[in-house]
Scaffold this active site. Structure first.
Site, PDB file in Angstrom:
ATOM      1  N   SER A   1       2.186 -10.610   4.391  1.00 15.45           N
ATOM      2  CA  SER A   1       2.858  -9.849   3.338  1.00 15.45           C
ATOM      3  C   SER A   1       4.201  -9.303   3.811  1.00 15.45           C
ATOM      4  CB  SER A   1       1.965  -8.698   2.875  1.00 15.45           C
ATOM      5  OG  SER A   1       0.712  -9.190   2.462  1.00 15.45           O
ATOM      6  N   GLN A   2       5.054  -9.020   2.827  1.00 13.38           N
ATOM      7  CA  GLN A   2       6.366  -8.397   3.073  1.00 13.38           C
ATOM      8  C   GLN A   2       6.147  -7.069   3.818  1.00 13.38           C
ATOM      9  OE1 GLN A   2       7.680  -6.552  -0.476  1.00 13.38           O
ATOM     10  NE2 GLN A   2       9.854  -6.714  -0.019  1.00 13.38           N
TER      11      GLN A   2
END
Ligand code: SAM
Length: 218
Positions: free
Chosen positions: A63-64
């Site tokens: 994920s970011q």
């Protein structure tokens, strides 16, 4: 070219996390410590501290950084907690949680990802994180109840076993919506049920399991 990963990491913390309102000093310092570039393929290491998710194989993503920070901060971890994570992926979020809580139990449905993450987490010296291959929508009953649960894949609804395995007063962060876009929900278990608040729109890979999406829709 030699990349200064530590510099890139501290820049990420300042420009992507602090600048967007992440305040918990423990979360900021944990994300300033965990070497995110080790959790992606070597060929992608130069992009590890960028403001985006990245592929980790098996059609899954890490994920970011901002999303990791937002979800982690929302769990309000102080140190003594037992945390359940669903969707180990690369193990990066597992490492961040292991920096912040007493015990982390993480479940991944894809064996190859779990094996890789387990090896990396052990090599980095984390002794308080355990990863198993299983359907996370069923939870981890033997180790429950948990103070906090973080679900890193999008679900059509909140899986009932996860609510059951949360302590009263415990917090769960989970993206809820359709297979492509979701709303990040913060759920607090009360003596009579749950209270849920919406944090932000988000895009996660689907949560696939008995209490979420069916595999054939993949
Ligand atoms: N937080 C991870 C990281 O730091 O790399 C990224 C998680 S990735 C967005 C979501 C992960 O959830 C994928 O690895 C996927 O295989 C896993 N997943 C999906 N459904 C699952 C389930 N029922 N149980 C466990 N893991 C599941």
């Amino acid at each position: 070219m030699v990349i200064d990963f530590e510099r890139a990491r501290l820049k990420m913390v300042d420009e992507q996390l602090v600048a967007r309102g992440i305040k918990d000093p423990r979360v900021l310092s944990a994300m300033g410590r965990v070497a995110r570039h080790l959790f992606v393929e070597e060929a992608l290491a130069d992009r590890a501290y960028g403001d985006h998710a990245l592929p980790i194989g098996e059609r899954q993503t890490i994920s970011q950084p901002y999303m990791v920070a937002l979800m982690t901060e929302a769990l309000a971890l102080k140190g003594p907690e037992r945390v359940l994570e669903i969707g180990t992926g690369s193990g990066y979020q597992t490492a961040v949680l292991a920096e912040l809580a007493a015990r982390v139990y993480s479940i991944e449905r894809i064996a190859d990802l779990a094996v890789k993450a387990r090896r990396l987490i052990a090599s980095l010296g984390y002794r308080n994180a355990t990863i198993k291959v299983f359907d996370g929508t069923i939870g981890w009953k033997d180790e429950s109840p948990f103070d906090a649960i973080l679900v890193a894949a999008g679900s059509p609804e909140i899986p009932a076993p996860l609510i059951e395995q949360l302590k009263v007063g415990g917090r769960m962060i989970i993206p809820v919506g359709d297979r492509t876009t979701q709303m990040l929900k913060k759920v607090i278990k009360t003596p009579t049920g749950v209270e849920a608040a919406s944090l932000t729109g988000c895009v996660f890979v689907p949560l696939i399991g008995a209490h979420a999406w069916a595999k054939e829709d993949e």
